[in-house]
Motif scaffolding. Structure first.
Motif, mmCIF file in Angstrom:
data_model
loop_
_atom_site.group_PDB
_atom_site.id
_atom_site.type_symbol
_atom_site.label_atom_id
_atom_site.label_comp_id
_atom_site.label_asym_id
_atom_site.label_seq_id
_atom_site.Cartn_x
_atom_site.Cartn_y
_atom_site.Cartn_z
ATOM 1 N N LEU A 16 0.819 -1.210 0.000
ATOM 2 C CA LEU A 16 0.000 0.000 0.000
ATOM 3 C C LEU A 16 0.858 1.269 0.000
ATOM 4 C CD1 LEU A 16 -2.780 -1.118 2.508
ATOM 5 C CD2 LEU A 16 -2.934 -0.952 0.025
ATOM 6 N N ASP A 76 -8.515 -6.478 -6.015
ATOM 7 C CA ASP A 76 -7.666 -5.535 -5.274
ATOM 8 C C ASP A 76 -6.767 -6.260 -4.269
ATOM 9 O OD1 ASP A 76 -9.140 -3.768 -6.702
ATOM 10 O OD2 ASP A 76 -9.545 -2.411 -5.040
ATOM 11 N N ILE A 103 -2.677 -6.339 -4.233
ATOM 12 C CA ILE A 103 -1.759 -5.854 -3.192
ATOM 13 C C ILE A 103 -0.867 -6.966 -2.649
ATOM 14 C CG2 ILE A 103 -3.199 -3.885 -2.534
ATOM 15 C CD1 ILE A 103 -4.051 -5.382 -0.029
ATOM 16 N N CYS A 159 0.902 0.659 -7.271
ATOM 17 C CA CYS A 159 -0.034 -0.394 -6.887
ATOM 18 C C CYS A 159 -1.390 0.200 -6.511
ATOM 19 C CB CYS A 159 0.544 -1.185 -5.719
ATOM 20 S SG CYS A 159 -0.593 -2.353 -4.975
ATOM 21 N N THR A 160 -1.376 1.226 -5.657
ATOM 22 C CA THR A 160 -2.652 1.723 -5.117
ATOM 23 C C THR A 160 -3.503 2.421 -6.176
ATOM 24 O OG1 THR A 160 -1.512 3.716 -4.366
ATOM 25 C CG2 THR A 160 -1.828 1.977 -2.757
ATOM 26 N N LYS A 161 -2.869 2.849 -7.272
ATOM 27 C CA LYS A 161 -3.686 3.478 -8.322
ATOM 28 C C LYS A 161 -4.708 2.502 -8.896
ATOM 29 C CE LYS A 161 -0.775 2.402 -12.318
ATOM 30 N NZ LYS A 161 0.340 2.854 -13.168
ATOM 31 N N LEU A 172 -6.494 0.419 -7.087
ATOM 32 C CA LEU A 172 -7.478 -0.008 -6.093
ATOM 33 C C LEU A 172 -8.724 0.869 -6.111
ATOM 34 C CD1 LEU A 172 -5.006 -0.653 -3.123
ATOM 35 C CD2 LEU A 172 -5.624 -2.162 -5.019
ATOM 36 N N THR A 224 -7.106 -0.591 3.836
ATOM 37 C CA THR A 224 -7.706 0.541 3.133
ATOM 38 C C THR A 224 -9.103 0.787 3.695
ATOM 39 O OG1 THR A 224 -8.911 -0.718 1.457
ATOM 40 C CG2 THR A 224 -6.587 -0.308 1.029
ATOM 41 N N PRO A 281 2.417 3.837 -4.908
ATOM 42 C CA PRO A 281 1.340 4.417 -5.715
ATOM 43 C C PRO A 281 1.068 3.642 -7.004
ATOM 44 C CG PRO A 281 3.109 6.033 -5.319
ATOM 45 C CD PRO A 281 3.527 4.769 -4.655
ATOM 46 N N TRP A 292 1.950 -7.679 -5.198
ATOM 47 C CA TRP A 292 2.612 -6.571 -5.869
ATOM 48 C C TRP A 292 4.129 -6.613 -5.711
ATOM 49 C CZ3 TRP A 292 0.728 -3.645 -9.534
ATOM 50 C CH2 TRP A 292 1.523 -2.593 -9.969
#
Lengths: 139, 172
Positions: A53, A92, A96, A58-60, A62, A80, A56, A99
Protein backbone atom coordinates in the motif's frame (compact mmCIF):
# COMPACT_ATOMS: atom_id res chain seq x y z
CA UNK A 1 -28.37 -35.83 -40.73
CA UNK A 2 -25.26 -36.70 -38.79
CA UNK A 3 -23.26 -36.23 -41.96
CA UNK A 4 -24.09 -32.55 -41.81
CA UNK A 5 -23.85 -31.71 -38.15
CA UNK A 6 -21.67 -32.76 -35.26
CA UNK A 7 -23.40 -34.88 -32.68
CA UNK A 8 -24.09 -32.98 -29.50
CA UNK A 9 -24.40 -35.80 -27.03
CA UNK A 10 -22.95 -34.27 -23.93
CA UNK A 11 -20.24 -36.36 -22.34
CA UNK A 12 -19.63 -36.65 -18.63
CA UNK A 13 -17.31 -34.01 -17.20
CA UNK A 14 -13.64 -34.54 -18.00
CA UNK A 15 -12.08 -36.77 -15.33
CA UNK A 16 -9.50 -34.12 -14.40
CA UNK A 17 -12.29 -31.73 -13.45
CA UNK A 18 -14.10 -34.42 -11.52
CA UNK A 19 -10.94 -35.21 -9.59
CA UNK A 20 -10.57 -31.57 -8.53
CA UNK A 21 -14.23 -31.26 -7.60
CA UNK A 22 -14.22 -34.47 -5.57
CA UNK A 23 -11.04 -33.43 -3.84
CA UNK A 24 -12.40 -30.11 -2.60
CA UNK A 25 -15.75 -31.63 -1.65
CA UNK A 26 -14.51 -34.71 0.17
CA UNK A 27 -11.04 -34.09 1.51
CA UNK A 28 -10.68 -33.23 5.17
CA UNK A 29 -7.46 -31.56 6.21
CA UNK A 30 -6.20 -33.34 9.31
CA UNK A 31 -2.55 -32.30 9.33
CA UNK A 32 -1.83 -29.83 12.13
CA UNK A 33 1.36 -28.87 10.40
CA UNK A 34 -0.47 -27.95 7.21
CA UNK A 35 -2.96 -25.83 9.14
CA UNK A 36 -0.20 -24.12 11.09
CA UNK A 37 1.71 -23.40 7.87
CA UNK A 38 -1.45 -22.04 6.27
CA UNK A 39 -1.93 -19.72 9.24
CA UNK A 40 1.62 -18.41 8.90
CA UNK A 41 1.14 -18.05 5.18
CA UNK A 42 -1.99 -16.00 5.82
CA UNK A 43 -0.14 -13.64 8.17
CA UNK A 44 2.76 -13.29 5.80
CA UNK A 45 0.44 -12.66 2.89
CA UNK A 46 -1.34 -9.92 4.84
CA UNK A 47 2.03 -8.35 5.56
CA UNK A 48 2.97 -8.37 1.88
CA UNK A 49 -0.35 -6.74 1.05
CA UNK A 50 -0.04 -3.99 3.67
CA UNK A 51 3.47 -3.09 2.58
CA UNK A 52 2.38 -2.80 -1.04
CA UNK A 53 0.00 0.00 0.00
CA UNK A 54 3.04 2.30 0.18
CA UNK A 55 3.45 2.09 -3.58
CA UNK A 56 1.34 4.42 -5.71
CA UNK A 57 1.87 2.25 -8.78
CA UNK A 58 -0.03 -0.39 -6.89
CA UNK A 59 -2.65 1.72 -5.12
CA UNK A 60 -3.69 3.48 -8.32
CA UNK A 61 -5.38 0.21 -9.25
CA UNK A 62 -7.48 -0.01 -6.09
CA UNK A 63 -11.05 1.05 -5.59
CA UNK A 64 -14.45 0.63 -7.21
CA UNK A 65 -14.99 1.01 -10.94
CA UNK A 66 -17.20 4.01 -10.32
CA UNK A 67 -15.78 6.37 -7.74
CA UNK A 68 -17.95 6.62 -4.63
CA UNK A 69 -19.78 3.34 -5.16
CA UNK A 70 -21.18 2.08 -1.84
CA UNK A 71 -21.64 -1.66 -1.34
CA UNK A 72 -23.48 -2.30 1.94
CA UNK A 73 -22.54 -5.98 2.29
CA UNK A 74 -19.28 -5.74 0.42
CA UNK A 75 -15.87 -7.14 1.21
CA UNK A 76 -13.18 -5.06 2.90
CA UNK A 77 -9.75 -4.59 1.40
CA UNK A 78 -7.27 -4.86 4.29
CA UNK A 79 -5.36 -1.69 5.10
CA UNK A 80 -7.71 0.54 3.13
CA UNK A 81 -11.11 2.13 3.62
CA UNK A 82 -12.48 0.24 0.66
CA UNK A 83 -15.56 -1.95 0.82
CA UNK A 84 -16.15 -3.41 -2.59
CA UNK A 85 -18.20 -5.99 -4.39
CA UNK A 86 -16.55 -9.40 -4.06
CA UNK A 87 -15.18 -9.50 -7.59
CA UNK A 88 -13.33 -6.19 -7.40
CA UNK A 89 -12.36 -6.87 -3.80
CA UNK A 90 -10.71 -10.12 -4.84
CA UNK A 91 -8.94 -8.23 -7.60
CA UNK A 92 -7.67 -5.53 -5.27
CA UNK A 93 -6.57 -7.94 -2.57
CA UNK A 94 -4.85 -10.16 -5.12
CA UNK A 95 -3.12 -7.11 -6.52
CA UNK A 96 -1.76 -5.85 -3.19
CA UNK A 97 -0.59 -9.20 -1.88
CA UNK A 98 1.36 -10.03 -5.00
CA UNK A 99 2.61 -6.57 -5.87
CA UNK A 100 6.01 -6.77 -4.25
CA UNK A 101 6.75 -10.31 -5.31
CA UNK A 102 7.92 -11.21 -1.83
CA UNK A 103 5.93 -14.37 -1.76
CA UNK A 104 7.11 -17.93 -1.91
CA UNK A 105 7.37 -19.71 -5.22
CA UNK A 106 6.53 -23.25 -6.15
CA UNK A 107 8.97 -24.58 -8.69
CA UNK A 108 7.91 -27.55 -10.78
CA UNK A 109 7.03 -28.14 -14.42
CA UNK A 110 5.27 -24.84 -14.01
CA UNK A 111 6.32 -22.08 -11.63
CA UNK A 112 3.80 -20.30 -9.59
CA UNK A 113 2.86 -18.51 -6.42
CA UNK A 114 -0.26 -20.16 -5.20
CA UNK A 115 -1.04 -17.91 -2.29
CA UNK A 116 -2.79 -15.20 -4.26
CA UNK A 117 -5.67 -17.56 -4.03
CA UNK A 118 -6.02 -16.22 -0.56
CA UNK A 119 -7.41 -13.00 -2.00
CA UNK A 120 -10.52 -14.79 -2.97
CA UNK A 121 -11.07 -15.96 0.59
CA UNK A 122 -11.06 -12.68 2.33
CA UNK A 123 -14.73 -12.14 1.92
CA UNK A 124 -15.52 -15.47 3.50
CA UNK A 125 -13.00 -14.96 6.18
CA UNK A 126 -14.77 -11.81 7.25
CA UNK A 127 -18.13 -13.43 6.96
CA UNK A 128 -17.14 -16.51 8.88
CA UNK A 129 -15.49 -14.42 11.57
CA UNK A 130 -18.60 -12.31 11.94
CA UNK A 131 -20.62 -15.47 12.05
CA UNK A 132 -18.38 -16.91 14.73
CA UNK A 133 -18.62 -13.72 16.79
CA UNK A 134 -22.37 -13.69 16.51
CA UNK A 135 -22.59 -17.29 17.61
CA UNK A 136 -20.27 -16.54 20.46
CA UNK A 137 -22.49 -13.69 21.59
CA UNK A 138 -25.63 -15.78 21.43
CA UNK A 139 -24.15 -18.38 23.71
CA UNK B 1 -11.47 -19.56 10.22
CA UNK B 2 -10.67 -23.22 9.85
CA UNK B 3 -12.64 -23.27 6.59
CA UNK B 4 -10.40 -20.54 5.24
CA UNK B 5 -7.19 -22.29 6.24
CA UNK B 6 -8.48 -25.53 4.82
CA UNK B 7 -9.39 -23.80 1.58
CA UNK B 8 -5.92 -22.26 1.41
CA UNK B 9 -4.34 -25.67 1.81
CA UNK B 10 -6.54 -27.18 -0.85
CA UNK B 11 -5.85 -24.36 -3.27
CA UNK B 12 -2.11 -24.77 -2.80
CA UNK B 13 -2.55 -28.49 -3.28
CA UNK B 14 -4.53 -28.15 -6.50
CA UNK B 15 -2.21 -25.58 -7.99
CA UNK B 16 0.87 -27.48 -6.88
CA UNK B 17 -0.24 -30.82 -8.23
CA UNK B 18 -1.33 -29.36 -11.55
CA UNK B 19 2.02 -27.58 -11.83
CA UNK B 20 4.01 -30.70 -11.10
CA UNK B 21 3.42 -32.26 -14.46
CA UNK B 22 1.89 -29.63 -16.67
CA UNK B 23 3.98 -26.90 -18.17
CA UNK B 24 1.90 -23.98 -19.34
CA UNK B 25 4.88 -21.85 -20.25
CA UNK B 26 5.80 -24.38 -22.94
CA UNK B 27 2.67 -23.42 -24.81
CA UNK B 28 3.11 -19.71 -24.13
CA UNK B 29 0.41 -19.52 -21.48
CA UNK B 30 0.90 -17.92 -18.11
CA UNK B 31 0.72 -20.15 -15.06
CA UNK B 32 -1.86 -17.75 -13.66
CA UNK B 33 -4.40 -20.11 -15.20
CA UNK B 34 -3.64 -22.37 -12.25
CA UNK B 35 -4.51 -19.63 -9.79
CA UNK B 36 -7.83 -19.23 -11.53
CA UNK B 37 -8.61 -22.94 -11.59
CA UNK B 38 -7.60 -23.57 -7.98
CA UNK B 39 -9.35 -20.42 -6.72
CA UNK B 40 -12.49 -21.28 -8.64
CA UNK B 41 -12.64 -24.69 -7.02
CA UNK B 42 -12.21 -23.55 -3.44
CA UNK B 43 -14.25 -20.36 -3.76
CA UNK B 44 -17.16 -22.34 -5.19
CA UNK B 45 -16.84 -24.72 -2.30
CA UNK B 46 -16.83 -21.87 0.23
CA UNK B 47 -19.94 -20.49 -1.45
CA UNK B 48 -21.59 -23.83 -0.80
CA UNK B 49 -21.54 -25.26 -4.32
CA UNK B 50 -22.74 -28.79 -4.93
CA UNK B 51 -20.76 -31.11 -7.21
CA UNK B 52 -22.56 -29.99 -10.37
CA UNK B 53 -22.02 -26.31 -9.62
CA UNK B 54 -18.38 -26.93 -8.82
CA UNK B 55 -17.82 -28.78 -12.08
CA UNK B 56 -19.60 -26.07 -14.00
CA UNK B 57 -17.44 -23.37 -12.43
CA UNK B 58 -14.24 -25.32 -13.10
CA UNK B 59 -15.16 -25.95 -16.71
CA UNK B 60 -15.77 -22.25 -17.23
CA UNK B 61 -12.37 -21.48 -15.78
CA UNK B 62 -10.76 -23.62 -18.46
CA UNK B 63 -12.90 -22.36 -21.30
CA UNK B 64 -11.80 -18.77 -20.72
CA UNK B 65 -9.07 -17.69 -23.07
CA UNK B 66 -5.94 -17.92 -20.92
CA UNK B 67 -3.40 -15.15 -20.37
CA UNK B 68 -0.32 -15.00 -22.56
CA UNK B 69 2.90 -15.35 -20.68
CA UNK B 70 4.50 -12.56 -22.62
CA UNK B 71 4.17 -10.03 -19.77
CA UNK B 72 6.84 -11.96 -17.88
CA UNK B 73 9.45 -11.88 -20.66
CA UNK B 74 11.49 -9.35 -22.56
CA UNK B 75 10.57 -7.19 -24.33
CA UNK B 76 7.20 -7.09 -22.61
CA UNK B 77 8.04 -7.76 -18.96
CA UNK B 78 6.06 -5.40 -16.78
CA UNK B 79 3.80 -4.86 -13.84
CA UNK B 80 0.91 -6.89 -15.21
CA UNK B 81 2.60 -9.83 -13.59
CA UNK B 82 1.91 -8.16 -10.26
CA UNK B 83 -1.83 -8.03 -10.79
CA UNK B 84 -2.24 -11.08 -12.99
CA UNK B 85 -3.04 -13.25 -10.01
CA UNK B 86 -5.47 -10.70 -8.59
CA UNK B 87 -7.16 -10.73 -11.95
CA UNK B 88 -7.37 -14.51 -11.86
CA UNK B 89 -8.84 -14.65 -8.35
CA UNK B 90 -11.44 -12.06 -9.17
CA UNK B 91 -12.40 -14.07 -12.24
CA UNK B 92 -12.63 -17.12 -10.02
CA UNK B 93 -15.09 -15.34 -7.73
CA UNK B 94 -17.11 -14.24 -10.74
CA UNK B 95 -17.19 -17.72 -12.30
CA UNK B 96 -18.13 -19.33 -9.01
CA UNK B 97 -21.00 -16.87 -8.72
CA UNK B 98 -22.14 -17.64 -12.26
CA UNK B 99 -22.12 -21.35 -11.49
CA UNK B 100 -23.94 -20.86 -8.19
CA UNK B 101 -26.79 -19.30 -10.13
CA UNK B 102 -27.25 -22.60 -11.91
CA UNK B 103 -25.42 -21.94 -15.17
CA UNK B 104 -24.73 -25.03 -17.24
CA UNK B 105 -21.16 -26.25 -17.47
CA UNK B 106 -19.02 -27.40 -20.39
CA UNK B 107 -18.34 -31.06 -19.67
CA UNK B 108 -15.81 -31.78 -22.42
CA UNK B 109 -13.98 -28.48 -22.03
CA UNK B 110 -10.58 -30.14 -21.82
CA UNK B 111 -10.87 -33.12 -24.11
CA UNK B 112 -13.29 -32.14 -26.88
CA UNK B 113 -11.63 -32.89 -30.22
CA UNK B 114 -10.58 -29.78 -32.13
CA UNK B 115 -12.36 -27.30 -29.85
CA UNK B 116 -11.30 -28.34 -26.35
CA UNK B 117 -8.57 -26.82 -24.19
CA UNK B 118 -6.09 -29.59 -24.94
CA UNK B 119 -6.42 -29.41 -28.72
CA UNK B 120 -6.58 -25.63 -28.93
CA UNK B 121 -4.13 -24.48 -26.29
CA UNK B 122 -2.17 -27.32 -24.83
CA UNK B 123 -1.01 -29.85 -27.41
CA UNK B 124 1.67 -27.87 -29.24
CA UNK B 125 4.56 -25.88 -27.84
CA UNK B 126 4.58 -22.29 -28.97
CA UNK B 127 7.76 -23.04 -30.92
CA UNK B 128 6.45 -25.93 -32.95
CA UNK B 129 3.08 -24.71 -34.02
CA UNK B 130 2.81 -24.55 -37.78
CA UNK B 131 2.71 -20.89 -38.72
CA UNK B 132 -0.07 -19.52 -40.83
CA UNK B 133 0.90 -17.56 -43.96
CA UNK B 134 2.23 -14.16 -42.92
CA UNK B 135 -0.76 -12.23 -44.24
CA UNK B 136 -3.10 -14.30 -42.06
CA UNK B 137 -0.94 -14.26 -38.97
CA UNK B 138 -2.14 -11.06 -37.35
CA UNK B 139 -5.66 -9.85 -36.97
CA UNK B 140 -6.76 -7.72 -39.89
CA UNK B 141 -7.05 -4.00 -39.60
CA UNK B 142 -9.82 -2.73 -37.38
CA UNK B 143 -11.47 -0.80 -40.16
CA UNK B 144 -11.75 -3.83 -42.36
CA UNK B 145 -13.07 -5.95 -39.51
CA UNK B 146 -15.67 -3.36 -38.64
CA UNK B 147 -16.83 -3.05 -42.23
CA UNK B 148 -17.10 -6.80 -42.57
CA UNK B 149 -19.05 -7.29 -39.40
CA UNK B 150 -21.43 -4.51 -40.33
CA UNK B 151 -22.02 -6.08 -43.67
CA UNK B 152 -22.54 -9.49 -42.15
CA UNK B 153 -24.78 -8.13 -39.47
CA UNK B 154 -26.88 -6.15 -41.90
CA UNK B 155 -27.23 -8.94 -44.38
CA UNK B 156 -28.13 -11.33 -41.64
CA UNK B 157 -30.87 -9.12 -40.32
CA UNK B 158 -32.11 -8.71 -43.88
CA UNK B 159 -32.04 -12.47 -44.16
CA UNK B 160 -33.93 -12.90 -40.92
CA UNK B 161 -36.58 -10.47 -42.05
CA UNK B 162 -37.10 -12.21 -45.35
CA UNK B 163 -36.66 -15.75 -44.16
CA UNK B 164 -39.82 -15.93 -42.15
CA UNK B 165 -41.78 -16.66 -45.28
CA UNK B 166 -39.27 -19.03 -46.84
CA UNK B 167 -38.25 -22.58 -46.09
CA UNK B 168 -35.05 -22.79 -44.06
CA UNK B 169 -31.82 -22.93 -46.07
CA UNK B 170 -30.24 -26.30 -46.69
CA UNK B 171 -27.13 -27.05 -44.69
CA UNK B 172 -24.08 -27.61 -46.84
Amino acid sequence: MSANVDLNQRPDYDPELQAIADYVLDYRVESREALETARNCLMDTLGCGLLALRFPECTKHLGPLVEGTVVPNGARVPGTRLTLDPVKAAWDIGCIIRWLDYNDTWLAAEWGTPRTIWAAFWRWRIRSLRHAWREERHR
Amino acid sequence: MRDVLEAMIMAHEIQGVLALENSFNRVGLDHVVLVKVASTAVVAKLMGADREQLLSALSHAFVDGQSLRTYRHAPNAGSRKSWAAGDATSRAVRLADIAMRGEMGIPGVLSAPQWGFYDVLFSKTNKDQALKPKRNGASRSARRTAATSWRTCCSRSAFLRSSTLRPPPRLR
